[in-house]
Design a protein around this motif. Structure first.
Motif, PDB file in Angstrom:
ATOM      1  N   TRP F  75       0.922  -1.170  -0.015  1.00  0.00           N
ATOM      2  CA  TRP F  75      -0.196  -0.056  -0.227  1.00  0.00           C
ATOM      3  C   TRP F  75       0.805   1.308  -0.096  1.00  0.00           C
ATOM      4  CZ3 TRP F  75      -0.228  -3.617   3.839  1.00  0.00           C
ATOM      5  CH2 TRP F  75       0.357  -3.711   4.848  1.00  0.00           C
ATOM      6  N   GLN F  77       0.305   4.474   1.077  1.00  0.00           N
ATOM      7  CA  GLN F  77       0.351   5.492   2.127  1.00  0.00           C
ATOM      8  C   GLN F  77       0.474   4.941   3.472  1.00  0.00           C
ATOM      9  OE1 GLN F  77      -4.125   6.932   0.990  1.00  0.00           O
ATOM     10  NE2 GLN F  77      -2.883   8.899   0.773  1.00  0.00           N
ATOM     11  N   THR F  78       1.771   5.412   3.852  1.00  0.00           N
ATOM     12  CA  THR F  78       1.885   4.925   5.434  1.00  0.00           C
ATOM     13  C   THR F  78       0.873   5.239   6.342  1.00  0.00           C
ATOM     14  OG1 THR F  78       4.195   5.098   4.770  1.00  0.00           O
ATOM     15  CG2 THR F  78       3.748   5.329   7.378  1.00  0.00           C
ATOM     16  N   ILE F  79       0.390   6.502   6.257  1.00  0.00           N
ATOM     17  CA  ILE F  79      -0.825   6.838   6.959  1.00  0.00           C
ATOM     18  C   ILE F  79      -1.836   6.995   6.062  1.00  0.00           C
ATOM     19  CG2 ILE F  79      -1.842   8.502   8.563  1.00  0.00           C
ATOM     20  CD1 ILE F  79       0.738   9.204   9.608  1.00  0.00           C
ATOM     21  N   PRO F  80      -2.971   6.286   6.139  1.00  0.00           N
ATOM     22  CA  PRO F  80      -4.162   6.375   5.101  1.00  0.00           C
ATOM     23  C   PRO F  80      -4.701   7.894   5.235  1.00  0.00           C
ATOM     24  CG  PRO F  80      -4.805   4.989   6.678  1.00  0.00           C
ATOM     25  CD  PRO F  80      -3.428   5.223   7.097  1.00  0.00           C
ATOM     26  N   THR F  81      -5.339   8.534   4.025  1.00  0.00           N
ATOM     27  CA  THR F  81      -5.687   9.568   3.861  1.00  0.00           C
ATOM     28  C   THR F  81      -7.308   9.643   3.987  1.00  0.00           C
ATOM     29  OG1 THR F  81      -5.666   9.956   1.711  1.00  0.00           O
ATOM     30  CG2 THR F  81      -3.988  10.897   3.239  1.00  0.00           C
TER      31      THR F  81
END
Lengths: 146, 146, 146, 146, 146, 146, 146, 146, 146, 146
Positions: F75, F77-81
């Motif tokens: 995936w 995005q390390t931190i999903p937006t």
């Protein structure tokens, strides 16, 4: 005495005496911009200047000695958050390629030195709001082939 | 026409014609620094300036139209790698707090605007090596309480 | 006294006295939002306001003095984790381009100042659940060519 | 048709027709802010609104259909670089804790929803320079224990 | 007393008394999951619950008071490293889009609230190895247009 | 056929046929959550299930074959937006240590497997607003010494 | 006693006594690799093993108790810098996909457990330079559908 | 032919022929682990091995030639997300310091080479679940003073 | 005594005695570059060298002992900010691929060891400005197949 | 022709002709290291050198022209992953402070230029394994006060 302790001692003495960088620089005989950067720990002073500076602030030889040490220049924030400093970062982002184009056009392939360098900040009065004028002056260093 | 395509078209035409930013700016009647930034996609031109610019380069109305659009200013590298641009980033890192101290001393609590702003690059001849002089000029914006 | 110590002293005194930001702001004569931001260390107060604030909290002149100093605005978390603050970050992410489109349509190429700026938080009662209304008010700054 | 293609088609049609978000929103019967966010791919429209929107722009049912799809909301830049958008990021950084303090004082422990939410942008005329007023309106959601 | 000191005090008392979260939660009258999160500093308790909790642990009113304060929810590791916690992060990465698809199919465009929310952990005995069952229960919040 | 092409083909066929994950899963004979994750490219199906799935969507053997391949789970995005997915990330951040405490209390030192794992999403009707119930079920894996 | 204090106490006692991990592990009756990881704070020991370990080092019951606590496994450096550790990170980067291909070929879709796991380090003498042999042994966990 | 095209060609041919890495390696006369890493673009083969490999797959001399080129070893994900690969990253995080302690104890100050290195993957049958055994074998390189 | 305390003690003693690295290295009988790296905590010395070093500085056996310990080599800044160190980082960025090409051409597929390695710094006098000459000397390690 | 296309054309021609950097550099009359860096797009050549280079490779004037353009020096990986290049990054990390100490001792406060700079790679034959010798030679630039 570490640079960090030196910095704290200077900022406290400067505040207690109510001195400006302008006045302190006058006493030392160098520009306020360079003096300030040395007091914040980002540059070193000659022994004579360091002594004048410590004296003007009523501080001892340990501060003077710390001012002469070669600093390790580090900063914590990759992208500065303080709005005043961020705006300069933004200028580098927005105008970085413009600087590259225009400097290359005037000078050829090379860079502006950030070491053989000086910086001046002055006020330009303006009825629509005074303006900050920052002048960066660095030696052009051409790339060399070998 | 996107800003990216516009930029490519301008850089190619400029190279083919052998024009400098200096000359192109003269034809348009604005500074080379601002013109260059607009051609790179970081600023917008008035319709009249955009037309002069496209004309001077022998490019069509789609380029002129793209020059008038309000740009989204983005850059890829949080920390620039090109040495010419990095040195300016380094100056912000090394002298950011100095700028804050000295500007606050001269102006009070506030910032130098990066919007109501101009920038000039010039050459200072020097027998020990010519120098790059970059002048940043921005309106001082004081913080307000409410 | 550093801003950090000042902040701790104020938050403790405020809690001990059971005062609200609303009440404290009333005593000082400025808005609770601005007062709170200054007490947290993100803005500076005039000498008069700082004195009123310290007095209302039963704190000494060192706190008042610290409140007048120009702050270095820094934050630790590039992306805030606290849900209340994160939601505002999310709004900037989701609606940032919308803000750009709509502001450009109404005002032309430029930005909303975050310096010549005020912010108000109020409650809108609603039978389906009360609503938070945050109003941001900043001067429009047009880009200038040069 | 992907949201990306939809967005490009809409922006091109809007430019070709010289329509504003204001006018387009009037034709659809919703606010310009919400309409704009849906056209940029950050929200979805009802079938009826999507059809009106496509029609007003002279676009086909594939655009209308794409407008009704539930979007995946993503953005590339953790910290936005465009100055207009960055200023809002900066406001979250500088005033995030203030928002937390003031909202908790008025409402208790909880957050402002970014989902049950609306946003309005308007112009406040001012002889010293017009001002941008952005109003964020979100339902207060209290934390619940269990 | 800060949340950090409160947390340390509670964990030490809990260990010294040999109490489980289960038992402590029984004494307070809320779920072990919520109680634990409040004791770790990630939620706040009502005054009555906070008092019961402190009492059950033989701790004083400063702990009870700290338990009622609204927490600032922060975590250090963007990507958690502890294997137990990382596996949940991995589930969000692997199944995030699946959750989005399936929730949208059942509920329409919106989200599961993490505020109006509860969480339960239980053991499912299994001869091939017991299983951990974590149930997340959050209010569906539909997006609204305006 | 790559997993990416497979995913696009499936999502398009599913939309064209107006099928739900529920219905498609019924045709294949597995849960909608697992089926959806396989169709998005995050899991693999047995040959029989893959064939049923492709058939139900009117797609060919290349799709069925791609569904059986072992995926590389990545995936961006390390931190999903996306707000729906971010809320689950937030739950891991806020409740990660709580999960660790409570699972260790019930099971001892070990983790919940994300491999020997299933996930269920269902709707809980509620007059105050329907609720999303997500159940995560994973084998407990105890740490072993050696 | 925190895990950090426990670790310091153990490393100091081990150095003072001139004991090796090999010898200490012999006294406890487990492998040096597991024992070392527990002493560094990354695993927990049974009460009996913890007691033997503390005793062999001449340390008290607080160290033994700390050794039995379930650790929170955290590390500071996303990419390790120490050359010995970095080389293992590099192996994961260079050979990660190879491991995936070869394990899938031998076992099917699944993973090697890092929980039901052991690790052995030994020396292979070689006239051209001795070799380090690290053996990782983890249970294969197949993905399951549901 | 780039390494990327070579990799795609090999993976497609291998799938079409239904060959395993084991079989392919047998045909070439080297280990499956090394062969696989070369085919994925992370190592180079001797001309003879490259030719045998291409031949066994029915591919041409451009593939053989690409296999002999010295690769640039790059990977996209600083922290791998695929669970199989992540578990190895986790092992480096959890056991990195243990490896350092134990290797230093056996060998002195130095590292295990990742260049003069081999890796073997094998299956250990076990009634409680088969186990993956990965053996890393690297030359010990002692630090030298000068 | 930790490496950090050792480093501080050495730097203070060295400054107090006014010794150079050159002189200290002469007293110990190794190169100034290696000695300096060991005193900064990045390498270990033999017992004899450590004793000579401590003695030359008038420091005790705890410093000598700390000098012999195997260091954990860590650095804080992924990208160094100090201009002297950054320039070396920049050289790796600008010339990294060149080094790869030229070394592969001379030696084949492999690397230059950073473990079996020495480094020398010397001054080359030059009327146009003295030059720094840094010589890196590392064993070539060829990749091996298996 | 972009630098990227130029680079591809050169690498292909070089491979097709079987030329080494050594031979190509001989034909041009500059060092292989500088020539290679220019061909990879990281430096520019004089018109005469560019022409000789293109000619030696049998390439046209568009390649020669591209070789003379001033490059934008960018690299993708903040921390390089290729082992050959990483080892140089590691040397900067491990020995960066040593370089700073030793250069300051020999030269005073300043830096080694990476612009007025040359680099040489040579082979030192050694029965225990040949060695790579990399010599970096840069002008010392002293900091100046102003």
């Amino acid at each position: 005495m570490t640079k960090t302790d030196m910095r704290t001692a200077i900022l406290e003495a400067k505040k207690a005496k109510g001195m400006t960088w302008e006045a302190l620089a006058g006493a030392v005989g160098i520009s306020p911009e360079f003096l300030c950067s040395a007091c914040l720990g980002m540059n070193s002073l000659s022994a004579a200047n360091a002594e004048s500076c410590a004296e003007a602030l009523g501080l001892g030889p340990d501060v003077a000695s710390a001012l002469t040490e070669f600093p390790k220049k580090t900063w914590d924030q990759t992208i500065p958050t303080d709005p005043l400093i961020y705006r300069f970062y933004e200028i580098v982002g927005v105008y970085g390629e413009t600087l590259k184009e225009v400097i290359h056009e005037q000078f050829g392939d090379g860079i502006m030195s950030a070491i053989d360098f000086s910086m001046d900040v002055s006020k330009q009065e303006d009825p629509k709001g005074d303006r900050v004028v920052v002048t960066l002056n660095g030696k052009f260093l051409p790339y060399k082939s070998w």
